[in-house]
Design a protein around this motif. Structure first.
Motif, PDB file in Angstrom:
ATOM      1  N   UNK A 133       0.788  -1.240  -0.164  1.00 23.21           N
ATOM      2  CA  UNK A 133      -0.049  -0.116  -0.251  1.00 23.21           C
ATOM      3  C   UNK A 133       0.830   1.256   0.087  1.00 23.21           C
ATOM      4  N   UNK A 134       1.974   1.251   0.752  1.00 19.11           N
ATOM      5  CA  UNK A 134       2.832   2.310   0.821  1.00 19.11           C
ATOM      6  C   UNK A 134       3.543   2.564  -0.454  1.00 19.11           C
ATOM      7  N   UNK A 135       3.890   1.530  -1.020  1.00 21.80           N
ATOM      8  CA  UNK A 135       4.777   1.804  -2.578  1.00 21.80           C
ATOM      9  C   UNK A 135       3.670   2.138  -3.394  1.00 21.80           C
ATOM     10  N   UNK A 136       2.219   1.714  -3.409  1.00 23.87           N
ATOM     11  CA  UNK A 136       1.375   2.458  -4.263  1.00 23.87           C
ATOM     12  C   UNK A 136       1.149   3.958  -3.942  1.00 23.87           C
ATOM     13  N   UNK A 137       1.267   4.195  -2.547  1.00 21.99           N
ATOM     14  CA  UNK A 137       0.821   5.723  -2.334  1.00 21.99           C
ATOM     15  C   UNK A 137       2.337   6.459  -2.858  1.00 21.99           C
ATOM     16  N   UNK A 138       3.424   5.910  -3.019  1.00 20.52           N
ATOM     17  CA  UNK A 138       4.398   6.791  -3.658  1.00 20.52           C
ATOM     18  C   UNK A 138       4.293   6.688  -5.044  1.00 20.52           C
ATOM     19  N   UNK A 139       4.110   5.423  -5.790  1.00 25.75           N
ATOM     20  CA  UNK A 139       4.383   5.458  -7.292  1.00 25.75           C
ATOM     21  C   UNK A 139       3.135   6.077  -7.918  1.00 25.75           C
ATOM     22  N   UNK A 140       1.857   5.788  -7.411  1.00 25.20           N
ATOM     23  CA  UNK A 140       0.704   6.410  -7.954  1.00 25.20           C
ATOM     24  C   UNK A 140       0.571   7.752  -8.571  1.00 25.20           C
ATOM     25  N   UNK A 249       6.980  10.342   4.361  1.00 27.79           N
ATOM     26  CA  UNK A 249       6.014   9.521   5.318  1.00 27.79           C
ATOM     27  C   UNK A 249       5.868   8.203   4.402  1.00 27.79           C
ATOM     28  N   UNK A 250       5.789   7.970   3.315  1.00 27.09           N
ATOM     29  CA  UNK A 250       5.700   6.914   2.677  1.00 27.09           C
ATOM     30  C   UNK A 250       6.813   5.999   2.742  1.00 27.09           C
ATOM     31  N   UNK A 251       8.026   6.630   2.855  1.00 26.67           N
ATOM     32  CA  UNK A 251       9.382   5.917   2.469  1.00 26.67           C
ATOM     33  C   UNK A 251       9.453   5.161   4.155  1.00 26.67           C
ATOM     34  N   UNK A 297       9.425  20.298   8.806  1.00 25.54           N
ATOM     35  CA  UNK A 297       8.441  19.687   8.079  1.00 25.54           C
ATOM     36  C   UNK A 297       8.556  18.272   7.678  1.00 25.54           C
ATOM     37  N   UNK A 298       9.682  18.054   7.189  1.00 32.39           N
ATOM     38  CA  UNK A 298      10.105  16.504   7.044  1.00 32.39           C
ATOM     39  C   UNK A 298      10.381  15.808   8.361  1.00 32.39           C
ATOM     40  N   UNK A 299      10.803  16.392   9.162  1.00 29.36           N
ATOM     41  CA  UNK A 299      10.973  15.482  10.665  1.00 29.36           C
ATOM     42  C   UNK A 299       9.433  15.177  10.840  1.00 29.36           C
ATOM     43  N   UNK A 300       8.505  15.989  10.981  1.00 29.54           N
ATOM     44  CA  UNK A 300       7.264  15.520  11.566  1.00 29.54           C
ATOM     45  C   UNK A 300       6.553  14.681  10.680  1.00 29.54           C
ATOM     46  N   UNK A 301       6.907  14.751   9.448  1.00 27.00           N
ATOM     47  CA  UNK A 301       6.127  13.731   8.199  1.00 27.00           C
ATOM     48  C   UNK A 301       6.877  12.216   8.388  1.00 27.00           C
ATOM     49  N   UNK A 302       8.312  12.398   8.815  1.00 29.97           N
ATOM     50  CA  UNK A 302       8.811  10.979   9.090  1.00 29.97           C
ATOM     51  C   UNK A 302       8.247  10.534  10.417  1.00 29.97           C
ATOM     52  N   UNK A 307       4.350   6.387  12.739  1.00 25.97           N
ATOM     53  CA  UNK A 307       2.896   6.060  13.481  1.00 25.97           C
ATOM     54  C   UNK A 307       1.931   5.323  12.635  1.00 25.97           C
ATOM     55  N   UNK A 308       1.957   5.825  11.327  1.00 22.13           N
ATOM     56  CA  UNK A 308       1.274   4.991  10.416  1.00 22.13           C
ATOM     57  C   UNK A 308       1.731   3.768  10.210  1.00 22.13           C
ATOM     58  N   UNK A 309       2.947   3.463  10.187  1.00 22.00           N
ATOM     59  CA  UNK A 309       3.502   1.899   9.936  1.00 22.00           C
ATOM     60  C   UNK A 309       2.985   1.083  11.335  1.00 22.00           C
ATOM     61  N   UNK A 310       3.148   1.790  12.501  1.00 22.61           N
ATOM     62  CA  UNK A 310       2.557   0.908  13.469  1.00 22.61           C
ATOM     63  C   UNK A 310       1.082   0.624  13.537  1.00 22.61           C
TER      64      UNK A 310
END
Length: 388
Positions: A133-140, A249-251, A297-302, A307-310
């Motif tokens: 799902x994460x790869x689709x969120x980046x590639x799409x 966030x996706x990576x 911004x990059x730090x908070x998205x990471x 959080x998303x991954x958990x």
């Protein structure tokens, strides 16, 4: 066989995410007002809810193979309809058909994976599906954004992108007929009516928290989709920066899904990892409201990505643990219906409240932290009951 179902999951979400950068410009190029453009985007998610629920019921009755096949074939056909659109209201109709047919696929695919996962490895299994799902969120979005920028004209680029997606879906449907038709479905236990089981399912504490996690996960995604581009623009950066932030966030999420840390989802109770994940997401939302530097911004998205991954594997594992195999289709159908509703409600609520950037992120962060408290309360209540 499992890898093939992962591919179906990937391309179903790829189909979803590839629409994000192009659908509003396409609607506007047809002469749609801003309101109609919003309706074009929202209609897809609304139709997705109906598709999700129907898919769940059919999966339990006929098995995932039938509904997967129907979903893939009809989704392929619906994607070709974009080439016939020449008016905004016609686009709204096509969006409804597209959203409905795509909604048939996901619950059936995840039910297939869940019913065939080894109990001691169910957490790792859903983490791997989360990685797709994460790869689709980046590639799409990257794929559709690049193609759209090369073609230039949204009225020509969008139908072509959708047509390519349709060809992919048609190929997957043909392969599914060959690869999955020999898979036996889980036999349904006799004696429980479908209506009675649905009522019991919604009263189960684990199911309630899985649904809440799904809804508020996508609620936060709806807020990000609406507010983050506006905040980035207000800070003086371009749309490419927004894409990079979302990719960050996706990576990060994919790394957590695939690295050995994914074993934690089989060793720690899903309610604990759920509470931890949604707490990190809530904190990241609060920090996004305060962030004014690009590095922040990059730090908070990471942090949001961790959080998303958990959260994603946790709510899936909780759903598996809290549902019977013979009724898991309905559980996943309602689960992904809450996913679809979360996006719509998130963006609509923030828009209706007319909050500024900081207010929108703060409001969402507090909501996510409240869900974490609700989940923790359920865990404490569960432990207290088992100690008696």
């Amino acid at each position: 066989m499992r890898f093939f179902v992962y591919l179906i999951v990937f391309f179903s979400f790829f189909d979803l995410f590839s629409q994000l950068p192009i659908m509003s410009p396409f609607a506007l190029s047809l002469g749609a007002s801003t309101f109609i453009a919003g309706l074009v985007v929202g209609t897809y998610s609304l139709a997705n809810v109906f598709g999700n629920v129907i898919s769940g019921f059919v999966t339990d009755r006929k098995g995932p193979f039938v509904i997967l096949l129907v979903g893939l074939f009809t989704n392929a056909i619906s994607l070709t309809l974009y080439s016939t659109v020449d008016a905004p209201w016609l686009l709204v109709g096509v969006r409804f058909v597209h959203g409905f047919t795509n909604g048939l696929i996901i619950p059936a695919a995840f039910t297939f994976l869940a019913n065939r996962a080894q109990p001691e490895k169910r957490g790792k299994s859903v983490a791997i599906s989360g990685a797709f799902v994460g790869m689709a969120a980046i590639a799409g979005p990257a794929y559709s954004g690049i193609v759209a920028s090369i073609i230039g004209n949204p009225s020509k680029g969008t139908p072509m992108i959708m047509l390519v997606n349709g060809v992919i879906m048609a190929i997957l449907a043909l392969l599914a007929f060959v690869v999955l038709r020999s898979v036996k479905r889980v036999k349904k236990e006799q004696g429980k009516s479908s209506e009675k089981h649905v009522g019991n399912m919604f009263r189960h504490p684990g199911i309630q928290r899985a649904f809440a996690g799904a809804f508020f996960l996508m609620f936060s995604q709806g807020v990000l989709a609406l507010i983050l581009p506006l905040k980035v623009e207000a800070l003086g950066f371009d749309t490419k920066t927004t894409g990079m932030l979302l990719s960050t966030f996706g990576v990060v999420a994919i790394l957590v899904f695939l690295l050995p840390i994914n074993r934690i989802f089989d060793r720690v109770k899903p309610m604990i990892t759920l509470a931890f994940g949604i707490s990190l997401m809530g904190i990241s939302m609060l920090l996004l409201g305060q962030a004014h530097e690009l590095l922040n911004l990059y730090g908070t998205m990471a942090l949001y990505g961790v959080g998303f991954a958990f959260l994603f594997p946790s709510i899936n594992t909780l759903l598996i643990d809290s549902s019977e195999a013979a009724h898991r289709g309905k559980a996943y159908g309602y689960f992904y219906a809450f996913f679809s509703m979360g996006v719509v409600v998130g963006s609509y609520t923030i828009g209706a409240l007319n909050l500024n950037f900081q207010g929108a992120f703060t409001f969402t962060g507090i909501l996510l932290l409240l869900v974490a408290v609700y989940t923790t309360y359920g865990l404490v209540k569960q432990r207290t009951a088992s100690a008696r």
